[in-house]
Design an enzyme around this catalytic site. Structure first.
Site, short mmCIF file in Angstrom:
data_model
loop_
_atom_site.label_atom_id
_atom_site.label_comp_id
_atom_site.label_asym_id
_atom_site.label_seq_id
_atom_site.Cartn_x
_atom_site.Cartn_y
_atom_site.Cartn_z
N ASP A 194 0.85 -1.19 0.00
CA ASP A 194 0.00 0.00 0.00
C ASP A 194 0.89 1.25 0.00
OD1 ASP A 194 -2.85 1.10 0.53
OD2 ASP A 194 -1.55 2.18 1.94
N TYR A 209 3.34 10.05 0.59
CA TYR A 209 4.32 9.45 1.51
C TYR A 209 5.75 9.81 1.10
CZ TYR A 209 0.34 6.42 2.85
OH TYR A 209 -0.88 5.93 3.24
N LYS A 223 -2.48 6.51 -4.17
CA LYS A 223 -3.58 7.43 -3.80
C LYS A 223 -3.30 8.85 -4.31
CE LYS A 223 -3.59 4.76 0.46
NZ LYS A 223 -2.24 4.51 0.96
N HIS A 254 -7.29 10.03 -1.54
CA HIS A 254 -6.61 9.85 -0.25
C HIS A 254 -7.41 10.46 0.91
CE1 HIS A 254 -2.35 9.18 1.53
NE2 HIS A 254 -3.28 8.86 2.40
#
Ligand code: A2P
Length: 307
Positions: free
Chosen positions: A46, A51, A80, A111
């Site tokens: 994931d 990130y 996302k 997201h």
């Protein structure tokens, strides 16, 4: 080792255990992904643009594919679109695919159902001159989601869905869209069981994906007495109880770790009984709700009863 598979409403298979990569630092995450796929037999990773580690996630995936540890067809990868890209969905996907070194992802998610200024002073968290977050008042979740539908129809993403969606958000969105979200990825654990939201999603064919199953950074839930008790009863680790809570309930779970030993042990599964699951889901009645991830910028914008 768990090899549980679940079905998405698209008919595709999704491995119930996925490696979480939020807060996995560059310099650590490529090796973590490689370890998970090559040695611990994970088949699901994931990721997310925000990130800021997708490039390394991609390196880990490449090593596992090159080593023949897993085929692309068996591997399940999610990414996302962040709120600052709400009107640049295609661009966000292009970036993520480039970072990940893939030509498609298996799941592509909104997201957060929130919009930030896409042309602000920062590509991810734009701020106004007074330092507060620069929201985009023209944000339209339906429009954003329809852009994900376009990518689904193009085949560059095999399924689409949403994260952090409350019942209120889903009741607003569902009547206005063509493709029912395949998943709703939410913070979920015995201290935030969100039973009504889980039931709502189940009734609409939306699979729940649980993030922060251990309570996020530092795994605070691992120290909670009820979890330790249940782990003793099953002669296992507290993390296995928290992960198996979801696996035994037919949900996807996404524990994050960059530590090889913990990546291995998080792939253990114990089948919890109905009574164990009821006990876990009722902890919140005694102890109260605890949501570990509450970014201030989402305060009052998501429609969760506790937030
Ligand atoms: P690390 O990456 O060093 O293993 P969550 O999945 O709820 O977001 O929790 C992630 C946090 O829990 C991270 O700090 C992670 O650290 C830690 N963690 C992950 N697995 C375990 C485990 N089996 N035992 C203890 N801590 C863990």
């Amino acid at each position: 080792m768990t090899d549980i598979d679940l079905k998405l409403n698209t008919g595709a298979t999704i491995p119930a255990l996925g490696l979480g990569t939020w807060q996995s630092k560059p310099g650590e995450v490529a090796a973590a992904v490689e370890h998970a796929l090559v040695h611990s037999h994970y088949r699901h990773v994931d990721a997310a643009y925000v990130y800021q580690n997708e490039g390394e996630v991609g390196q880990g995936i490449k090593k596992a594919l090159d080593a023949g540890a897993i085929s692309r067809e068996k591997l399940f990868v999610t990414t996302k679109v962040f709120p600052s890209f709400h009107n640049k969905v295609e661009e966000s996907l292009n970036e993520s695919l480039k970072n990940l070194g893939l030509d498609y992802v298996d799941l592509f998610l909104v997201h957060w159902p929130i919009g930030f200024n896409p042309n602000g002073n920062d590509p991810l968290f734009p701020t106004k001159s007074d330092g507060t977050l620069d929201y985009d008042d023209s944000f339209d979740l339906v429009k954003m989601y329809k852009d994900l539908e376009k990518e689904y129809k193009s085949g560059r993403v095999k399924a689409i869905g949403i994260c952090n969606a409350s019942i209120k958000t889903l009741e607003y969105l569902l009547p206005k869209i063509d493709v029912v979200p395949a998943v709703n990825q939410i913070e979920l654990h015995p201290y935030l069981p969100q039973n009504d939201l889980v039931k709502f999603c189940e009734s609409r064919g939306i699979l729940i994906e649980a993030y922060s199953p251990l309570g996020s950074a530092g795994g605070p839930l691992l120290k909670e007495p009820e979890i330790i008790e249940l782990a003793k009863k099953h002669k296992t680790e507290p993390a296995t109880i928290l992960i198996s809570y979801h696996l035994s309930s037919g949900r996807v779970v996404l524990p994050k770790s960059v530590n090889p030993k913990r990546i291995d042990s998080n792939a253990q599964f114990v089948k919890l009984s109905k009574e164990d699951l009821e006990e876990l889901a009722s902890i919140e009645e005694k102890r109260g709700i605890h949501r570990y991830n509450r970014p201030e910028w989402a305060d009052g914008r998501l429609g969760f009863p506790d937030w």
